[in-house]
Design a protein around this motif. Structure first.
Motif, PDB file in Angstrom:
ATOM      1  N   MET A  30      21.032  27.251 -36.563  1.00  0.00           N
ATOM      2  CA  MET A  30      20.007  28.251 -36.839  1.00  0.00           C
ATOM      3  C   MET A  30      20.164  28.883 -38.216  1.00  0.00           C
ATOM      4  O   MET A  30      19.172  29.277 -38.839  1.00  0.00           O
ATOM      5  CB  MET A  30      20.040  29.317 -35.740  1.00  0.00           C
ATOM      6  CG  MET A  30      19.755  28.757 -34.358  1.00  0.00           C
ATOM      7  SD  MET A  30      19.990  29.954 -33.000  1.00  0.00           S
ATOM      8  CE  MET A  30      18.514  30.947 -33.197  1.00  0.00           C
ATOM      9  N   THR A  31      21.390  28.999 -38.716  1.00  0.00           N
ATOM     10  CA  THR A  31      21.614  29.574 -40.049  1.00  0.00           C
ATOM     11  C   THR A  31      21.688  28.499 -41.129  1.00  0.00           C
ATOM     12  O   THR A  31      20.978  28.566 -42.132  1.00  0.00           O
ATOM     13  CB  THR A  31      22.896  30.427 -40.068  1.00  0.00           C
ATOM     14  OG1 THR A  31      22.745  31.527 -39.179  1.00  0.00           O
ATOM     15  CG2 THR A  31      23.194  30.960 -41.466  1.00  0.00           C
ATOM     16  N   ALA A  32      22.560  27.502 -40.935  1.00  0.00           N
ATOM     17  CA  ALA A  32      22.802  26.505 -41.982  1.00  0.00           C
ATOM     18  C   ALA A  32      21.902  25.282 -41.886  1.00  0.00           C
ATOM     19  O   ALA A  32      21.815  24.507 -42.843  1.00  0.00           O
ATOM     20  CB  ALA A  32      24.262  26.066 -41.951  1.00  0.00           C
ATOM     21  N   VAL A  84      27.940  37.400 -33.651  1.00  0.00           N
ATOM     22  CA  VAL A  84      27.023  37.411 -32.510  1.00  0.00           C
ATOM     23  C   VAL A  84      27.056  38.751 -31.787  1.00  0.00           C
ATOM     24  O   VAL A  84      26.024  39.264 -31.370  1.00  0.00           O
ATOM     25  CB  VAL A  84      27.367  36.268 -31.527  1.00  0.00           C
ATOM     26  CG1 VAL A  84      26.527  36.367 -30.258  1.00  0.00           C
ATOM     27  CG2 VAL A  84      27.153  34.905 -32.193  1.00  0.00           C
ATOM     28  N   ARG A  85      28.216  39.353 -31.668  1.00  0.00           N
ATOM     29  CA  ARG A  85      28.387  40.524 -30.803  1.00  0.00           C
ATOM     30  C   ARG A  85      27.470  41.686 -31.159  1.00  0.00           C
ATOM     31  O   ARG A  85      26.914  42.352 -30.275  1.00  0.00           O
ATOM     32  CB  ARG A  85      29.841  40.984 -30.857  1.00  0.00           C
ATOM     33  CG  ARG A  85      30.150  42.096 -29.866  1.00  0.00           C
ATOM     34  CD  ARG A  85      31.571  42.591 -30.023  1.00  0.00           C
ATOM     35  NE  ARG A  85      32.015  43.318 -28.840  1.00  0.00           N
ATOM     36  CZ  ARG A  85      33.179  43.929 -28.747  1.00  0.00           C
ATOM     37  NH1 ARG A  85      34.029  43.878 -29.764  1.00  0.00           N
ATOM     38  NH2 ARG A  85      33.511  44.581 -27.651  1.00  0.00           N
ATOM     39  N   SER A  86      27.305  41.968 -32.450  1.00  0.00           N
ATOM     40  CA  SER A  86      26.551  43.155 -32.847  1.00  0.00           C
ATOM     41  C   SER A  86      25.051  42.913 -32.957  1.00  0.00           C
ATOM     42  O   SER A  86      24.298  43.826 -33.295  1.00  0.00           O
ATOM     43  CB  SER A  86      27.080  43.686 -34.182  1.00  0.00           C
ATOM     44  OG  SER A  86      26.889  42.722 -35.213  1.00  0.00           O
ATOM     45  N   ARG A  87      24.593  41.705 -32.661  1.00  0.00           N
ATOM     46  CA  ARG A  87      23.154  41.432 -32.709  1.00  0.00           C
ATOM     47  C   ARG A  87      22.439  42.194 -31.591  1.00  0.00           C
ATOM     48  O   ARG A  87      23.021  42.473 -30.548  1.00  0.00           O
ATOM     49  CB  ARG A  87      22.901  39.932 -32.556  1.00  0.00           C
ATOM     50  CG  ARG A  87      23.372  39.089 -33.739  1.00  0.00           C
ATOM     51  CD  ARG A  87      23.188  37.616 -33.430  1.00  0.00           C
ATOM     52  NE  ARG A  87      23.694  36.745 -34.472  1.00  0.00           N
ATOM     53  CZ  ARG A  87      22.926  36.085 -35.357  1.00  0.00           C
ATOM     54  NH1 ARG A  87      21.604  36.212 -35.304  1.00  0.00           N
ATOM     55  NH2 ARG A  87      23.466  35.302 -36.264  1.00  0.00           N
ATOM     56  N   PRO A 146      13.903  39.074 -33.082  1.00  0.00           N
ATOM     57  CA  PRO A 146      14.360  38.073 -34.054  1.00  0.00           C
ATOM     58  C   PRO A 146      15.854  38.182 -34.333  1.00  0.00           C
ATOM     59  O   PRO A 146      16.383  39.269 -34.551  1.00  0.00           O
ATOM     60  CB  PRO A 146      13.536  38.413 -35.306  1.00  0.00           C
ATOM     61  CG  PRO A 146      12.330  39.131 -34.792  1.00  0.00           C
ATOM     62  CD  PRO A 146      12.809  39.906 -33.603  1.00  0.00           C
ATOM     63  N   GLY A 147      16.553  37.057 -34.292  1.00  0.00           N
ATOM     64  CA  GLY A 147      17.980  37.042 -34.569  1.00  0.00           C
ATOM     65  C   GLY A 147      18.844  37.624 -33.469  1.00  0.00           C
ATOM     66  O   GLY A 147      20.030  37.881 -33.679  1.00  0.00           O
ATOM     67  N   LYS A 173      20.654  38.114 -29.503  1.00  0.00           N
ATOM     68  CA  LYS A 173      21.409  37.312 -28.542  1.00  0.00           C
ATOM     69  C   LYS A 173      20.458  36.508 -27.662  1.00  0.00           C
ATOM     70  O   LYS A 173      20.723  35.340 -27.342  1.00  0.00           O
ATOM     71  CB  LYS A 173      22.291  38.205 -27.676  1.00  0.00           C
ATOM     72  CG  LYS A 173      23.376  38.977 -28.427  1.00  0.00           C
ATOM     73  CD  LYS A 173      24.210  39.778 -27.436  1.00  0.00           C
ATOM     74  CE  LYS A 173      25.222  40.680 -28.114  1.00  0.00           C
ATOM     75  NZ  LYS A 173      24.571  41.895 -28.684  1.00  0.00           N
ATOM     76  N   ALA A 174      19.352  37.139 -27.258  1.00  0.00           N
ATOM     77  CA  ALA A 174      18.383  36.438 -26.411  1.00  0.00           C
ATOM     78  C   ALA A 174      17.824  35.210 -27.119  1.00  0.00           C
ATOM     79  O   ALA A 174      17.677  34.141 -26.502  1.00  0.00           O
ATOM     80  CB  ALA A 174      17.248  37.380 -26.023  1.00  0.00           C
ATOM     81  N   GLU A 175      17.528  35.335 -28.388  1.00  0.00           N
ATOM     82  CA  GLU A 175      16.994  34.201 -29.152  1.00  0.00           C
ATOM     83  C   GLU A 175      18.024  33.074 -29.244  1.00  0.00           C
ATOM     84  O   GLU A 175      17.684  31.885 -29.092  1.00  0.00           O
ATOM     85  CB  GLU A 175      16.594  34.669 -30.550  1.00  0.00           C
ATOM     86  CG  GLU A 175      15.925  33.605 -31.408  1.00  0.00           C
ATOM     87  CD  GLU A 175      15.527  34.135 -32.760  1.00  0.00           C
ATOM     88  OE1 GLU A 175      14.321  34.346 -32.981  1.00  0.00           O
ATOM     89  OE2 GLU A 175      16.429  34.349 -33.604  1.00  0.00           O
ATOM     90  N   ILE A 176      19.269  33.438 -29.485  1.00  0.00           N
ATOM     91  CA  ILE A 176      20.322  32.427 -29.595  1.00  0.00           C
ATOM     92  C   ILE A 176      20.530  31.714 -28.264  1.00  0.00           C
ATOM     93  O   ILE A 176      20.594  30.477 -28.207  1.00  0.00           O
ATOM     94  CB  ILE A 176      21.635  33.067 -30.083  1.00  0.00           C
ATOM     95  CG1 ILE A 176      21.494  33.555 -31.521  1.00  0.00           C
ATOM     96  CG2 ILE A 176      22.794  32.080 -29.969  1.00  0.00           C
ATOM     97  CD1 ILE A 176      22.648  34.418 -31.995  1.00  0.00           C
ATOM     98  N   ILE A 177      20.637  32.479 -27.173  1.00  0.00           N
ATOM     99  CA  ILE A 177      20.881  31.865 -25.865  1.00  0.00           C
ATOM    100  C   ILE A 177      19.707  30.975 -25.465  1.00  0.00           C
ATOM    101  O   ILE A 177      19.903  29.893 -24.873  1.00  0.00           O
ATOM    102  CB  ILE A 177      21.157  32.938 -24.801  1.00  0.00           C
ATOM    103  CG1 ILE A 177      22.512  33.593 -25.064  1.00  0.00           C
ATOM    104  CG2 ILE A 177      21.121  32.345 -23.399  1.00  0.00           C
ATOM    105  CD1 ILE A 177      23.700  32.639 -25.015  1.00  0.00           C
ATOM    106  N   ALA A 178      18.492  31.373 -25.787  1.00  0.00           N
ATOM    107  CA  ALA A 178      17.333  30.531 -25.483  1.00  0.00           C
ATOM    108  C   ALA A 178      17.424  29.204 -26.224  1.00  0.00           C
ATOM    109  O   ALA A 178      17.127  28.133 -25.666  1.00  0.00           O
ATOM    110  CB  ALA A 178      16.042  31.261 -25.845  1.00  0.00           C
ATOM    111  N   ALA A 179      17.840  29.252 -27.488  1.00  0.00           N
ATOM    112  CA  ALA A 179      17.974  28.020 -28.265  1.00  0.00           C
ATOM    113  C   ALA A 179      19.112  27.159 -27.729  1.00  0.00           C
ATOM    114  O   ALA A 179      18.985  25.929 -27.643  1.00  0.00           O
ATOM    115  CB  ALA A 179      18.217  28.362 -29.742  1.00  0.00           C
TER     116      ALA A 179
END
Length: 327
Positions: free
Chosen positions: A133-135, A261-264, A269-270, A272-278
């Protein structure tokens, strides 16, 4: 319930398995009865007093766990009591129960041991959010992964290979490097004896560098980048303040990012929910198929949390350390 509480900040001895306040699931949350919790470097930093939890998070250690859903909060319809899950947490994993937003849950794949699953959520979220998602790591690129023998490193090797990327890793022993090669790493760099900049120079540099060292490696990481390369810093084991040669970065049209990740936020946008969905949509099918597996070094009972923390700095540890809360 019982949980690991901190009696101040300091060494592993400040952790105590004791009675704690029972968590209550809020709207959009579930209560998970914990089977096991993964141990992460962030837990060690919090124990020492250097990494406080977000304001809305539990003060109990633990950024990932596995277990079964014991109760549903208001408005939860997509999960059922008894579902086997693993979860990304902002805190609270070293306990018998933890309240988790449903957007941070992942189903434990059929046939996977629940204890092993405890070592997946944090590494999967960290690796996928940073490498992909970043790189934007893609097939044919070269990624340099520092700390290839750790929980993040062992997972990142497998994810990168699954994307079709070539993998270079650093580790502190030839034995660890041999195990990294078994996971798919091609360029093996013993950081005690080898120069990682020289090791990737023959390949034209690294397109992506996943770095857990921070300040100590900053200048050399920039030197190791390929043209248009991206350095993603996810840890500060080598210090927090370094010198960035902007001219060297400019000459390579390079990018430096630093994330955690922890402080998101929980959502948006950006988040934890978005990351876990991906992770669920794009990575979880490979995990369910056994193409990417949790690499577990040691499993200990929760009452031996102090020993688990010590193992993160043990040269023999390869992969994740897991604390078993119940059978």
């Amino acid at each position: 319930m019982y949980a690991i509480e901190l009696n101040g900040f300091g060494g592993p001895e400040v952790m105590e398995w004791t009675v704690a306040v029972d968590p209550e699931p809020g709207p959009g949350e579930v209560l998970v009865e914990v089977v096991a919790a993964g141990v992460n470097r962030a837990d060690v930093m919090q124990r020492k007093g250097f990494y406080p939890p977000p304001a809305d998070a539990s003060s109990i250690l633990g950024l990932e766990c596995s277990g079964t859903i014991a109760r549903l909060g208001a408005g939860v319809t997509d999960w059922q009591v008894g579902d086997r899950v693993c979860a990304l947490l902002a805190g609270g994993g070293y306990a018998q129960f933890v309240a988790v937003p449903v957007t941070q849950l992942l189903p434990i794949p059929e046939g996977m041991d629940a204890v092993a699953a405890a070592g997946l959520p944090e590494v999967a979220a960290t690796v996928w959010s940073n490498l992909v998602m970043t790189a934007g790591l893609r097939s044919g690129q070269l990624v340099l992964i520092h700390g290839g023998g750790g929980g993040i490193g062992t997972h990142a090797i497998q994810v990168a290979r699954g994307l079709g990327a070539r993998v270079a890793v650093t580790a502190g022993s030839d034995a660890k490097l041999t195990k990294c090669a078994e996971l798919g790493a091609e360029i093996l760099i013993n950081y005690r004896t080898d120069d990682f900049v020289a090791a990737v120079a023959d390949q034209g540099g690294a397109d992506v560098i996943l770095d857990n060292m921070g300040a100590k490696y900053l200048e050399r990481n920039v030197e190791a980048l390929a043209p248009y390369g991206q350095l993603v810093v996810i840890g500060m084991q080598g210090g927090v303040s370094g010198t960035l040669n902007l001219a060297a970065l400019l000459r390579k049209w390079g990018t430096v990012a630093a994330t955690n990740v922890r402080s998101r936020p929980r959502s948006g946008p950006g988040s934890k929910a978005e990351i876990i969905a991906a992770v669920h949509a794009q990575l979880w099918p490979q995990i369910a198929a056994g193409e990417i597996v949790p690499v577990i070094s040691t499993e200990l009972p929760i009452t031996e949390a102090a020993r688990a923390h010590e193992l993160l700095d043990d040269a023999q540890t390869f992969g994740k350390v897991i604390l078993r809360v119940r059978d």
